[in-house]
Write a protein that holds these residues in place. Structure first.
Motif, PDB file in Angstrom:
ATOM      1  N   ILE A 162       1.131  -1.261  -0.014  1.00  0.00           N
ATOM      2  CA  ILE A 162       0.107   0.323  -0.016  1.00  0.00           C
ATOM      3  C   ILE A 162       0.602   1.094  -0.285  1.00  0.00           C
ATOM      4  N   LYS A 165       2.410   1.887  -2.911  1.00  0.00           N
ATOM      5  CA  LYS A 165       1.105   2.103  -4.691  1.00  0.00           C
ATOM      6  C   LYS A 165       0.905   3.688  -4.023  1.00  0.00           C
ATOM      7  N   VAL A 168       3.353   5.314  -5.996  1.00  0.00           N
ATOM      8  CA  VAL A 168       3.117   5.668  -7.306  1.00  0.00           C
ATOM      9  C   VAL A 168       2.035   6.488  -7.277  1.00  0.00           C
ATOM     10  N   ALA A 169       1.442   7.036  -7.158  1.00  0.00           N
ATOM     11  CA  ALA A 169      -0.055   7.665  -7.105  1.00  0.00           C
ATOM     12  C   ALA A 169       0.732   9.133  -6.502  1.00  0.00           C
ATOM     13  N   ASN A 172       1.444  10.212  -9.900  1.00  0.00           N
ATOM     14  CA  ASN A 172       1.182  10.766 -10.668  1.00  0.00           C
ATOM     15  C   ASN A 172       0.488  11.879 -10.901  1.00  0.00           C
ATOM     16  N   ASP A 173      -0.312  11.999  -9.356  1.00  0.00           N
ATOM     17  CA  ASP A 173      -0.761  12.949  -8.838  1.00  0.00           C
ATOM     18  C   ASP A 173      -0.449  13.425  -7.570  1.00  0.00           C
ATOM     19  N   MET A 180      -6.425  11.358  -0.360  1.00  0.00           N
ATOM     20  CA  MET A 180      -6.580   9.609  -0.199  1.00  0.00           C
ATOM     21  C   MET A 180      -6.078  10.103   0.673  1.00  0.00           C
ATOM     22  N   ILE A 182      -2.339  10.591   1.946  1.00  0.00           N
ATOM     23  CA  ILE A 182      -1.467  10.329   1.628  1.00  0.00           C
ATOM     24  C   ILE A 182      -0.337  11.527   2.012  1.00  0.00           C
TER      25      ILE A 182
ATOM     26  N   PHE B  88      -5.844   7.741 -10.843  1.00  0.00           N
ATOM     27  CA  PHE B  88      -4.352   7.978 -11.133  1.00  0.00           C
ATOM     28  C   PHE B  88      -3.566   6.759 -12.517  1.00  0.00           C
ATOM     29  N   LEU B  91      -2.143   3.554 -12.791  1.00  0.00           N
ATOM     30  CA  LEU B  91      -2.270   2.707 -11.422  1.00  0.00           C
ATOM     31  C   LEU B  91      -3.969   1.891 -12.327  1.00  0.00           C
ATOM     32  N   ASP B  95      -6.641  -0.560  -7.792  1.00  0.00           N
ATOM     33  CA  ASP B  95      -5.529   0.026  -7.519  1.00  0.00           C
ATOM     34  C   ASP B  95      -5.874   1.622  -6.584  1.00  0.00           C
ATOM     35  N   VAL B  98      -8.216   1.063  -4.367  1.00  0.00           N
ATOM     36  CA  VAL B  98      -7.539   0.782  -2.715  1.00  0.00           C
ATOM     37  C   VAL B  98      -7.333   1.927  -1.836  1.00  0.00           C
ATOM     38  N   LEU B  99      -6.370   2.638  -2.879  1.00  0.00           N
ATOM     39  CA  LEU B  99      -5.707   3.962  -2.155  1.00  0.00           C
ATOM     40  C   LEU B  99      -6.783   5.118  -1.020  1.00  0.00           C
ATOM     41  N   LEU B 135      -4.994  -0.519 -16.507  1.00  0.00           N
ATOM     42  CA  LEU B 135      -4.970   0.830 -16.217  1.00  0.00           C
ATOM     43  C   LEU B 135      -6.576   1.687 -16.592  1.00  0.00           C
TER      44      LEU B 135
END
Ligand code: ADP
Ligand code: MG
Lengths: 290, 240
Positions: A162, A165, A168-169, A172-173, A180, A182, B88, B91, B95, B98-99, B135
């Motif tokens: 998690i 991820k 990566v998120a 991405n943005d 989220m 994060i 995203f 992803l 995923d 999940v985020l 994706l």
């Protein structure tokens, strides 16, 4: 022909070192669009700290300790040098800051370990293995395996966990990742930590093959930067191919022309890529539908 | 549940919101309507911490959240499905989902049954269920919108902010989105809905606010607003 294969093998080992450092450049670029220009110094610190630690613990136990040191050192770079620059959206601040910190680390290392290159005891036999006349050092095999394992480990972490991820998120943005829940600032610190860890790891992989000393990282860091540009700052495969390409071209040039020219073809390749495909050989534009 | 008092916010020197006060009661659906550029998106951004308010008070369930970073506000239970979807792209659909539950999976909010909630979202949006491993960047606009909504729901939020969930969708999909919103309303999820389709929004909402140039110009029961001549003239396309 034997020489050719010999150069191929040695080139591959050097190339994988470039790849690991370049991989580190990618890690911070992904999350923050910034690069640690002190990557070479992170590698050097890894090598020297590894040398000192391994004199007490031996090589294998030293590895996790040096990696932990790399994580710490990378966090320091981000917290002291990069965070402030990102906050005020300074375009060049992080460049100056990471270069300056690199110089400070270099001076620090010269004062602690001296200016001379030191021999790093090899954990494996220094007798080359011979295949049909091509000599391969066991340490060179370890370099390639270690480099590949490290990159696979990070990739698996990103895909499966998690927190990976979340990294990566953030790449991405960043704003959407914040929504989220994060903590994206912490993610950026973490990517710096990881990037220095990769460099420190590369340092202790390469040190037994070369030598270790305060200046060991400067050229490596620069060449790995070229590899990151050649392969593309966003493509994991790209740095491996780019690293191998540069490593092999260098040793081939040394073999067929002169070792004095061995840095030239790589630079020419870099210039060509920058003029014709600035996103790198494997650079891709992200899929984004509006 | 969510209360805003005298909120002033904008971008740098540009002040967009000129002091707005708004209340979203627990279990109710409140809609914020107004023409393009009125400041609706800016309001939601200030609520969720994407921009820092200049002044004013925002409380979520009694806790002052004005000026907190977005990730902390999310961890306090406010979910925001932002304008432009912002899924995203590299992803997978799964995923992304999940985020949405990141705070639950990392101990910042009660965990509950994350997997069951994902399955429930696939029931709500079967098209996402068929594309779990795809994706998210390869989804159609409508599918991305559904993903953005279901990702926000994965927080099990105390309050859900929806910014123009119907934007760019075909009429059939718009209808589908409103059916889903109605369903969430029946489940007593507290929502603040920003919409351009004012008529549809007032149809489904309990209360409404009308925004003009960064100020609230009217508010009240959605059914009353719907019949207000001024609101009808300006936003419901029935000026006569
Ligand atoms: N990122 C931004 N920077 C500067 N001004 C912005 C930004 N986003 C929106 N604005 C301005 O703020 C005002 C309100 O925009 P917005 O909140 O997006 O309106 P709405 O969502 O109601 O259409 C507009 O005048 C718009 O131009
Ligand atoms: Mg808007």
């Amino acid at each position: 022909m034997q020489n050719f294969f010999q150069a191929l093998v040695s080139g591959a080992a050097v190339g994988m070192i470039y790849a690991v450092i370049a991989f580190g450049y990618q890690l911070t670029f992904a999350t923050s669009k910034t690069l640690n220009f002190g990557q070479g110094e992170a590698l050097m610190l890894g090598g020297l700290v590894g040398l000192t630690v391994s004199s007490y613990t031996g090589y294998w136990i030293m590895l996790p300790i040096v990696m932990a040191f790399g994580l710490l050192q990378g966090s320091v770079v981000e917290l002291l040098g990069v965070r402030q620059a990102i906050k005020i959206k300074s375009e060049a601040g992080w460049i100056m800051a990471t270069i300056a910190l690199g110089i400070i680390f270099l001076n620090l290392a010269e004062n602690i370990w001296g200016r001379d290159d030191l021999k790093f005891p090899s954990p494996l036999s220094e007798q080359p293995l011979s295949f049909k006349g091509v000599n391969i050092l066991p340490m060179e095999v370890l370099v390639v395996i270690g480099a590949v394992l490290l990159m696979i480990a990070v990739e698996v972490f990103n895909r499966k966990s998690i927190y990976g991820k979340a990294v990566v998120a953030t790449s991405n943005d960043r704003d959407a990742a914040g929504l989220m829940g994060i903590n994206t600032s912490a993610i950026i610190t973490f990517s710096y930590a990881l990037s220095s860890m990769a460099a420190a790891f590369a340092g202790v992989l390469v040190a037994p093959v070369t030598l270790t000393g305060a200046t060991m990282g400067s050229a490596l860091g620069l060449k790995a930067f070229a590899v990151a540009i050649i392969g593309g700052l966003s493509s994991g495969m790209g740095v491996i191919v780019g690293g191998l390409l540069l490593g092999v071209i260098e040793t081939m040039t040394g073999l067929y022309f002169s070792t004095g020219y061995k840095d030239v073809p790589g630079l020419i390749l870099l210039l060509l890529v920058l003029s014709f495909k600035p996103s790198g050989l494997f650079g891709k534009s992200t899929i984004k539908k509006v | 549940m969510l209360r805003i008092e005298n909120l002033v916010a904008g971008y740098g020197k540009v002040q967009v919101l000129q002091g707005i006060s708004l209340h979203v009661p627990e279990g109710k659906l409140v809609t914020l309507i107004g023409s393009n550029g009125a400041g609706k998106t800016t309001t939601l951004r200030a609520l969720s911490g994407m921009i820092k308010p200049e002044s004013g008070k925002i409380t979520l369930n009694g806790t002052d959240i004005a000026g907190l970073p977005a990730f902390k506000i999310t961890r306090l239970g406010l979910a925001h499905s932002p304008e432009g979807r912002r899924i995203f792209p590299t992803l997978s659909v799964a995923d992304n989902m999940v985020l949405g539950a990141f705070p639950r999976l990392t101990g910042a909010r009660p965990k509950g049954d994350v997997q069951a909630d994902i399955e429930r979202n696939y029931d709500l949006f079967p098209r996402l269920g068929e594309r779990k491993e795809q994706l998210a960047g390869t989804l159609s606009g409508g599918e991305q919108q559904m993903l953005a909504m279901s990702r926000a729901l994965m927080l099990q939020p105390q309050v859900l902010l929806l910014d123009e969930p119907s934007m760019g969708l075909s009429p059939k999909l718009v209808e589908e989105v409103f059916i889903i919103i109605n369903r969430l309303k029946r489940e007593k999820i507290t929502m603040l809905l920003v919409e351009q389709f004012a008529a549809a929004a007032l149809e489904v909402a309990d209360y409404g606010y009308v925004m003009e140039n960064g100020r609230l110009s009217a508010s009240g029961e959605a059914s009353a607003l719907k019949n207000d001549p001024a609101v009808r003239a300006a936003y419901l396309g029935q000026a006569h």
